[in-house]
Design a protein around this motif. Structure first.
Motif, PDB file in Angstrom:
ATOM      1  N   ILE A   1      14.462 -16.174  34.340  1.00  0.00           N
ATOM      2  CA  ILE A   1      14.606 -17.636  34.242  1.00  0.00           C
ATOM      3  C   ILE A   1      15.336 -17.995  32.950  1.00  0.00           C
ATOM      4  N   ALA A   2      14.996 -17.291  31.862  1.00  0.00           N
ATOM      5  CA  ALA A   2      15.645 -17.589  30.574  1.00  0.00           C
ATOM      6  C   ALA A   2      17.137 -17.290  30.627  1.00  0.00           C
ATOM      7  N   ASN A   3      17.543 -16.435  31.571  1.00  0.00           N
ATOM      8  CA  ASN A   3      18.965 -16.113  31.692  1.00  0.00           C
ATOM      9  C   ASN A   3      19.731 -17.065  32.598  1.00  0.00           C
ATOM     10  N   LEU A   4      19.044 -18.046  33.170  1.00  0.00           N
ATOM     11  CA  LEU A   4      19.761 -19.031  33.992  1.00  0.00           C
ATOM     12  C   LEU A   4      20.669 -19.862  33.085  1.00  0.00           C
ATOM     13  N   GLN A   5      21.795 -20.329  33.661  1.00  0.00           N
ATOM     14  CA  GLN A   5      22.743 -21.155  32.899  1.00  0.00           C
ATOM     15  C   GLN A   5      22.109 -22.497  32.576  1.00  0.00           C
ATOM     16  N   GLY A   6      22.485 -23.066  31.436  1.00  0.00           N
ATOM     17  CA  GLY A   6      22.058 -24.434  31.153  1.00  0.00           C
ATOM     18  C   GLY A   6      21.391 -24.579  29.804  1.00  0.00           C
ATOM     19  N   ASP A   7      21.274 -25.848  29.402  1.00  0.00           N
ATOM     20  CA  ASP A   7      20.724 -26.164  28.090  1.00  0.00           C
ATOM     21  C   ASP A   7      19.263 -26.566  28.284  1.00  0.00           C
ATOM     22  N   PHE A   8      18.362 -25.602  28.183  1.00  0.00           N
ATOM     23  CA  PHE A   8      16.949 -25.917  28.422  1.00  0.00           C
ATOM     24  C   PHE A   8      16.060 -24.987  27.610  1.00  0.00           C
ATOM     25  N   GLU A   9      14.785 -25.362  27.505  1.00  0.00           N
ATOM     26  CA  GLU A   9      13.804 -24.478  26.871  1.00  0.00           C
ATOM     27  C   GLU A   9      12.721 -24.125  27.882  1.00  0.00           C
ATOM     28  N   LEU A  10      12.159 -22.958  27.680  1.00  0.00           N
ATOM     29  CA  LEU A  10      11.200 -22.436  28.637  1.00  0.00           C
ATOM     30  C   LEU A  10       9.864 -22.182  27.943  1.00  0.00           C
ATOM     31  N   ARG A  11       8.802 -22.703  28.538  1.00  0.00           N
ATOM     32  CA  ARG A  11       7.444 -22.449  28.014  1.00  0.00           C
ATOM     33  C   ARG A  11       6.570 -21.983  29.162  1.00  0.00           C
ATOM     34  N   PHE A  12       5.368 -21.553  28.844  1.00  0.00           N
ATOM     35  CA  PHE A  12       4.459 -21.121  29.912  1.00  0.00           C
ATOM     36  C   PHE A  12       3.037 -21.221  29.423  1.00  0.00           C
ATOM     37  N   MET A  13       2.119 -21.409  30.350  1.00  0.00           N
ATOM     38  CA  MET A  13       0.703 -21.353  30.034  1.00  0.00           C
ATOM     39  C   MET A  13      -0.120 -21.139  31.292  1.00  0.00           C
ATOM     40  N   THR A  14      -1.247 -20.447  31.208  1.00  0.00           N
ATOM     41  CA  THR A  14      -1.880 -19.912  30.025  1.00  0.00           C
ATOM     42  C   THR A  14      -1.837 -18.392  30.060  1.00  0.00           C
ATOM     43  N   SER A  15      -1.823 -17.780  28.864  1.00  0.00           N
ATOM     44  CA  SER A  15      -1.805 -16.330  28.776  1.00  0.00           C
ATOM     45  C   SER A  15      -3.205 -15.830  28.492  1.00  0.00           C
ATOM     46  N   HIS A  16      -3.680 -14.911  29.292  1.00  0.00           N
ATOM     47  CA  HIS A  16      -4.963 -14.270  28.980  1.00  0.00           C
ATOM     48  C   HIS A  16      -4.665 -13.103  28.043  1.00  0.00           C
ATOM     49  N   PRO A  17      -5.371 -13.022  26.902  1.00  0.00           N
ATOM     50  CA  PRO A  17      -5.055 -11.963  25.933  1.00  0.00           C
ATOM     51  C   PRO A  17      -5.227 -10.552  26.503  1.00  0.00           C
ATOM     52  N   LYS A  18      -6.061 -10.385  27.501  1.00  0.00           N
ATOM     53  CA  LYS A  18      -6.346  -9.030  27.984  1.00  0.00           C
ATOM     54  C   LYS A  18      -5.116  -8.373  28.601  1.00  0.00           C
ATOM     55  N   ASP A  19      -4.191  -9.138  29.118  1.00  0.00           N
ATOM     56  CA  ASP A  19      -3.020  -8.481  29.683  1.00  0.00           C
ATOM     57  C   ASP A  19      -1.682  -9.077  29.251  1.00  0.00           C
ATOM     58  N   LEU A  20      -1.628  -9.446  27.999  1.00  0.00           N
ATOM     59  CA  LEU A  20      -0.342  -9.845  27.432  1.00  0.00           C
ATOM     60  C   LEU A  20       0.353  -8.572  26.937  1.00  0.00           C
ATOM     61  N   SER A  21       1.468  -8.225  27.571  1.00  0.00           N
ATOM     62  CA  SER A  21       2.051  -6.900  27.317  1.00  0.00           C
ATOM     63  C   SER A  21       3.089  -6.918  26.195  1.00  0.00           C
ATOM     64  N   ASP A  22       3.399  -5.712  25.691  1.00  0.00           N
ATOM     65  CA  ASP A  22       4.462  -5.572  24.692  1.00  0.00           C
ATOM     66  C   ASP A  22       5.788  -6.064  25.267  1.00  0.00           C
ATOM     67  N   GLU A  23       5.956  -5.818  26.564  1.00  0.00           N
ATOM     68  CA  GLU A  23       7.200  -6.237  27.225  1.00  0.00           C
ATOM     69  C   GLU A  23       7.355  -7.763  27.150  1.00  0.00           C
ATOM     70  N   LEU A  24       6.255  -8.476  27.304  1.00  0.00           N
ATOM     71  CA  LEU A  24       6.328  -9.943  27.231  1.00  0.00           C
ATOM     72  C   LEU A  24       6.743 -10.379  25.819  1.00  0.00           C
TER      73      LEU A  24
END
Ligand code: SAH
Ligand code: SF4
Ligand code: F3S
Length: 442
Positions: free
Chosen positions: A227-250
């Protein structure tokens, strides 16, 4: 004759977004929004049951409709959302408020239009609470009447599988269902084309996106990256993250993509391992702090926020002090702090060592004061820095903007010629006053 609707929305962003769907179904049927509840021909209560206080407030507001309905016999009253999804709630509500016409739950919001049509034909009480999530992908092609023309919510998943022992959400929202990536990309692209500037992806636990096997192997970091690679002038947020599976990749994806806001809501709930275990949170204090360390290393400018519960059954003064210490150590820009509230049907409700309300009150006040001091210092530290902000409004004296963490930034009109609403600008922070940042353009 023109008909009007009024929607009361309680609870989280999920509900805010679902009310946008409800508004769409009403407008498709010719209703127009009104801001005066007395003028409405239909009133919808989109409810929340996360804490007892939420339910009490809603009951009070539904009760206040009684005199309106007395004079306006044709007024339609509908109650939906998480509170009505609870077992027996439809009949409890109807008994307490016999003037309610339609009840349906969080599982079948998408069908409200049909229920309304049925009610208008048959003119008799319509109880449509169902136990299985009746989610259809077609529902996401629905007509949303979004509250705002710059900020948009996009559901990426529904439900929760975590069963934290205090929480009612898994009972009222059911098991996790992830939406197909293709339809999410399409929706986000449309929103960008329509001029939306901040897209927030929604799920109770976005990090487990795709674990139900329905996304063809697309995980949350992958989805976010695409999604962050889509064309356009925008910002991306998300919620909610559970700490138990927030990965290094994220963390990596967040750090490398300029379009992803450098802000993270990471609910910790408690600082004591004993309490975290009793809450069934599946991480401990040490691993949470380790995660925070990795996040700060990868993104030194990150703003962090959290949710905390004080007074969980069995929480001693020592346990509480561990939460205080953790809050001091992490340094959150924002913390939502709640007193534990017993919820019918949850495991924690059956625990015997419930904490008295006076102690819960005392702990919440202490922690709020500590967090207030921390967040004030953190925002004061921003003075002199440059922040990318979105201009989203104005009044007589100021242009109003939002920083990536959601904080209001005020820019005095006397210091600039003209700023365009809907544009991102780089802004130098010059002060922090009454909970708002003050800025000037560079
Ligand atoms: N899915 C999100 C949270 C949704 S509910 C997550 O897991 O992070 C939002 C917050 O309400 C929770 O993080 C928790 O702090 C609080 N909450 C949930 N149940 C509660 C209860 N019974 N009493 C007090 N606070 C509660
Ligand atoms: Fe509730 Fe826990 Fe699920 Fe969040 S992760 S919605 S707190 S059960
Ligand atoms: Fe409330 Fe339901 Fe959200 S219980 S917090 S509206 S998921």
């Amino acid at each position: 004759m023109q008909k009007y609707y009024y929607i009361y929305t309680y609870g989280c962003q999920m509900n805010v977004h679902e009310s946008e769907k409800i508004a769409g179904m009403l407008e498709d049927r010719g209703y127009i929004r009104t801001d005066e509840v007395e003028k409405a021909d239909i009133i919808v209560f989109n409810t929340c049951c996360i804490r007892e206080s939420a339910e009490q407030k809603i009951m009070g507001n539904i009760g206040a409709v009684k005199p309106i309905k007395k004079v306006k016999k044709d007024l339609i009253v509908a109650v939906c959302g998480c509170m009505s999804q609870q077992a027996d709630m439809a009949s409890i509500l109807r008994k307490k408020f016999p003037f309610i016409d339609i009840v349906f739950g969080a599982n079948n919001v998408e069908f409200f239009g049909e229920y309304l049509d049925e009610f208008l034909k048959q003119k008799k009480f319509c109880n449509k609470v169902i136990q299985d999530k009746n989610y259809m992908e077609s529902a996401t092609k629905m007509h949303f009447v979004r509250d705002n023309s710059l900020y948009a919510y996009v559901n990426i998943m529904y439900g929760c599988n975590n069963f934290c022992t205090y929480c009612i959400v898994p009972y009222v929202r059911g098991r996790e269902i992830s939406r197909a990536p293709k339809t999410i990309y399409r929706e986000v692209k449309n929103l960008i084309d329509m001029g939306y500037k901040v897209i927030t992806l929604l799920g109770q636990n976005v990090n487990s996106y795709g674990r139900d096997g329905s996304t063809g192997g697309v995980t949350f970091p992958k989805l976010l990256d695409n999604i962050a690679n889509l064309q356009g002038d925008f910002e991306l947020r998300f919620m909610t993250s559970h700490p138990k599976d927030l990965s290094d990749e994220l963390i990596e994806v967040m750090a490398k993509n300029p379009k992803i806001s450098k802000t993270l809501h990471l609910p910790v709930q408690a600082g004591s391992n004993k309490i975290l275990k009793a809450m069934n949170r599946s991480y401990d204090r040490e691993s949470y702090l380790n995660l925070i360390r990795k996040i700060k290393e990868a993104m030194p400018d990150i703003t962090l926020s959290t949710d905390i519960i004080v007074g969980f059954p069995g929480e001693t003064e020592e346990d509480y002090l561990l939460t205080e210490q953790l809050v001091k150590e992490v340094q959150y820009h924002n913390a939502f702090i709640f007193m534990y509230s017993r919820r019918r049907g949850t495991i924690a409700d059956k625990l015997e060592n419930q904490v008295p309300i006076s102690i819960k009150r005392e702990r919440i006040h202490r922690l709020l004061a500590i967090e207030h001091e921390i967040s004030t210092k953190l925002f004061e530290k921003m003075i002199g820095s440059t922040q990318r902000v979105l201009i989203d409004g104005e009044n007589n004296l100021f242009y109003l903007a939002k920083a990536q963490c959601g904080k209001v930034v005020k820019i005095a009109k006397s210091t600039v010629t003209k700023l365009n609403i809907g544009k991102f600008i780089d802004c130098e922070i010059t002060d922090y006053k009454n909970g708002n940042l003050i800025g000037r353009t560079k």
